[in-house]
Design an enzyme around this catalytic site. Sequence first.
Site, PDB file in Angstrom:
ATOM      1  N   PHE A 213     135.605  47.353  30.585  1.00  0.00           N
ATOM      2  CA  PHE A 213     136.592  47.451  31.671  1.00  0.00           C
ATOM      3  C   PHE A 213     135.959  46.861  32.931  1.00  0.00           C
ATOM      4  O   PHE A 213     134.789  47.144  33.224  1.00  0.00           O
ATOM      5  CB  PHE A 213     136.964  48.908  31.954  1.00  0.00           C
ATOM      6  CG  PHE A 213     137.933  49.500  30.959  1.00  0.00           C
ATOM      7  CD1 PHE A 213     139.305  49.465  31.193  1.00  0.00           C
ATOM      8  CD2 PHE A 213     137.483  50.085  29.791  1.00  0.00           C
ATOM      9  CE1 PHE A 213     140.204  50.014  30.285  1.00  0.00           C
ATOM     10  CE2 PHE A 213     138.375  50.630  28.874  1.00  0.00           C
ATOM     11  CZ  PHE A 213     139.737  50.593  29.124  1.00  0.00           C
TER      12      PHE A 213
ATOM     13  N   HIS B 108     139.744  52.988  35.625  1.00  0.00           N
ATOM     14  CA  HIS B 108     139.971  52.032  34.535  1.00  0.00           C
ATOM     15  C   HIS B 108     141.111  51.073  34.863  1.00  0.00           C
ATOM     16  O   HIS B 108     141.765  50.551  33.970  1.00  0.00           O
ATOM     17  CB  HIS B 108     140.287  52.768  33.224  1.00  0.00           C
ATOM     18  CG  HIS B 108     139.115  53.471  32.616  1.00  0.00           C
ATOM     19  ND1 HIS B 108     138.498  54.533  33.228  1.00  0.00           N
ATOM     20  CD2 HIS B 108     138.440  53.261  31.460  1.00  0.00           C
ATOM     21  CE1 HIS B 108     137.504  54.946  32.467  1.00  0.00           C
ATOM     22  NE2 HIS B 108     137.440  54.192  31.392  1.00  0.00           N
TER      23      HIS B 108
HETATM   24  C1  LIG Z   1     130.194  52.920  31.642  1.00  0.00           C
HETATM   25  C2  LIG Z   1     131.210  52.961  30.553  1.00  0.00           C
HETATM   26  N1  LIG Z   1     131.133  52.067  29.554  1.00  0.00           N
HETATM   27  C3  LIG Z   1     132.061  52.071  28.557  1.00  0.00           C
HETATM   28  C4  LIG Z   1     133.080  52.982  28.579  1.00  0.00           C
HETATM   29  C5  LIG Z   1     134.182  52.942  27.501  1.00  0.00           C
HETATM   30  N2  LIG Z   1     134.014  54.117  26.643  1.00  0.00           N
HETATM   31  C6  LIG Z   1     134.720  55.245  26.840  1.00  0.00           C
HETATM   32  S1  LIG Z   1     134.263  56.446  25.805  1.00  0.00           S
HETATM   33  C7  LIG Z   1     133.142  55.474  25.033  1.00  0.00           C
HETATM   34  C8  LIG Z   1     132.324  56.016  23.913  1.00  0.00           C
HETATM   35  C9  LIG Z   1     131.501  57.175  24.352  1.00  0.00           C
HETATM   36  O1  LIG Z   1     130.735  57.624  23.284  1.00  0.00           O
HETATM   37  P1  LIG Z   1     129.968  58.997  23.352  1.00  0.00           P
HETATM   38  O2  LIG Z   1     129.160  59.088  24.595  1.00  0.00           O
HETATM   39  O3  LIG Z   1     129.242  59.139  22.074  1.00  0.00           O
HETATM   40  O4  LIG Z   1     131.107  60.079  23.465  1.00  0.00           O
HETATM   41  P2  LIG Z   1     132.286  60.347  22.421  1.00  0.00           P
HETATM   42  O5  LIG Z   1     133.376  59.384  22.746  1.00  0.00           O
HETATM   43  O6  LIG Z   1     131.754  60.161  21.049  1.00  0.00           O
HETATM   44  O7  LIG Z   1     132.690  61.743  22.717  1.00  0.00           O
HETATM   45  C10 LIG Z   1     133.133  54.210  25.590  1.00  0.00           C
HETATM   46  C11 LIG Z   1     132.288  53.093  25.138  1.00  0.00           C
HETATM   47  C12 LIG Z   1     133.130  53.901  29.644  1.00  0.00           C
HETATM   48  N3  LIG Z   1     134.113  54.793  29.757  1.00  0.00           N
HETATM   49  N4  LIG Z   1     132.168  53.886  30.595  1.00  0.00           N
END
Ligand SMILES: Cc1ncc(C[n+]2csc(CCOP(=O)(O)OP(=O)(O)O)c2C)c(N)n1
Length: 677
Positions: A425, A471
């Site tokens: 994003f 976002h």
């Molecule tokens: C800085 C940032 N990079 C990418 C994203 C997009 N994003 C949202 S949730 C996610 C995955 C997060 O994984 P995790 O920390 O394992 O948590 P889970 O979703 O498994 O609960 C991503 C890549 C974001 N919100 N913030």
Amino acid sequence: MEANHFYRLMCRIRFFEELVLEKFPSGVFVGTTHTYLGQEANAVGVVAHLRAEDIIFSNHRGHGHFLAFGGDPRALFAELMGKRSGVCGGRGGSQHLHWRNFYSNGVQGGIVPIATGMAFAEKIKRSGGIAVAFLGDGTLGEGVIYEAFNMASKWNIPVLYVVENNRIAQTTPIELTLAGTIAGRFQAFGIAGEELETCDVLDVYQAAGRWVAQVRETQSPAALILHTYRFGPHSKGDDTRPAEEVARLWEVFDPLKVFSRRLSAQERAAIEAEERERIQQAFEAALRDEYPLPSELGRLGENVLVPTSSSLMSGDILTLGPSFNEGRKQASGAAGGGKGIGENGVTVVHSLNRALRRALAENERVYLIGQDLLDPYGGAFKVTQGCSTEFPNRVIPTPISEAGLVGIAAGMAMRGLLPVAEIMFGDFLTLIADQVINHIAKFRWTYGEAVKVPLVIRTPVGGGRGYGPTHSQSLEKLYLGVPGIHVVAVTHFGSPQDLLLHALWQDEDPVILIEHKSLYPLPLFEASDPDFEREVDWTALGYPVYTLRLRGAPPPILSLIAYGYAAELARKAMLQLAYREEIFCELVVPTQLNPCESKKLLESVRRTGRAIVIEEGTLTLGWGAEVLARLAEQALPSLLRVARIATADCPIPASPPLEKAVLPSVEAIVQKAIDIL
Ligand SMILES: Cc1ncc(C[n+]2csc(CCOP(=O)(O)OP(=O)(O)O)c2C)c(N)n1
């Protein structure tokens, strides 16, 4: 706490999340959501130990934490709908909640230092409060959390880091991103803690009790690592795991099933019936609730431009009547800069995808690097779909580490490769600022032209989808005026394929390529368009500038200047102005924003004498301000009137009517044109 209450809370979370997934396709909710299905025991077991003075900082997957904290399901549903009665009045949406001492935010990693700082403050104030920060395993990729761990340990800050390791981050399994162990990361900073492999809320409750007490007593940080499972998709309908694997999780690791064995059939049925009813009622009540009005945007919404002329509201796109179409010339405008190879009938997203595939096929130096790029997912907005299948060794999935991945890509570029990095994003352009401004943009000049950094950083930007404050932004202005980097905006008035390939093959300087999300599904402009004719010119760096005029219309008396999706709004406004008001404009659409080149804009304004500059970044000190400053310096004396339209200097709300009020619109352009004429 009565153990049965745990079951009640877990049911509340479960039924809430199930209803969210069931109802999302109907369009009642805005933006996105990340459900907590399967992880209920974690929130309930941990939050049960917290006192009124304690703080919770949650993340994107925060509904379970909020409901376990005692949050109202109706307010949460309403927040997901963008209603006035929502937790934050509809401003935040699913990922941005605040109630009492509960906070959440949707940018991975950044909450960890903030929660740590809050706990530090509580310690300094001797309030007795501690903080709990929830983070996922994927977030262990964010460097900023280690800075927080270090300070928390060094300064004895009373914060409990709860890692919910559901073994997957969006679509990326932990095996692809985690070096060493999770526990080792905390050990490195001298932070004590415990790991737990369980889906029984009583186990979580006991362990959390030990560590909350330890944090309170020692006034030092600790870590609780909960190995768990996510039963639902990452967000909605985006689960890339085999269905049998997910079915097995439900079968074996369901915290509700595990706990319910302790209850009699009657107890269980009674709790479930009550919670189901509670959730259903909450949903229906939220449905009946009202949307907020633009006048409720508050302190930061004071400068929102609310269109006043009711006659101009929400007109459909109109095609011009025959009088304006007389003298229509055959398409002559597409002198190059039209459509790329094989682009008949394709959309912007397809065109960009073709560019990446062609680049990979034509040059072995090309690598794609970013989060969740692998098939079958193919990137959050599907721009990289198919690339990893065709070129498995040249599509690199990364941890959630924007600064890290851009830094690595820059290093690859400096050593002869041609990487294309994706930032999921555009809002996360903030995380790479130091890499871009102090490293990537400067190397070539600083090292006496002895190196170059031919790196393309692509990123989707923009609002209009109810994704809320973190976002939806168009933050490209952060990089405008930075010497050494090109900032280029995709448009559907030309070929996104050619634009991306030009950015890549120039093979000299770093480029940030801005892709507005609302452009992705749009078809490319056809040179045979019945209403508009198009002219193409080029900047010194070889990026196109498009000028659009209505076919057969009288000479234009107003220049509309816009890039990206704002140019599509301007195109629609041009039709309305011509058809309803007999005001004729020409539209100038640059693709190169930095370095700013104003030749074509000046030429247009010298013809028309008037200009409105439209952008989706915020108004103050934006791109439009720079463009108008240049016009004022150079286009006088022919310059009569100018104006700007931009996103108001207000965070972008999730709630649809509020978001609409903040973002630029066709109506606002039409009204402004009438005003300045
Ligand atoms: C800085 C940032 N990079 C990418 C994203 C997009 N994003 C949202 S949730 C996610 C995955 C997060 O994984 P995790 O920390 O394992 O948590 P889970 O979703 O498994 O609960 C991503 C890549 C974001 N919100 N913030």
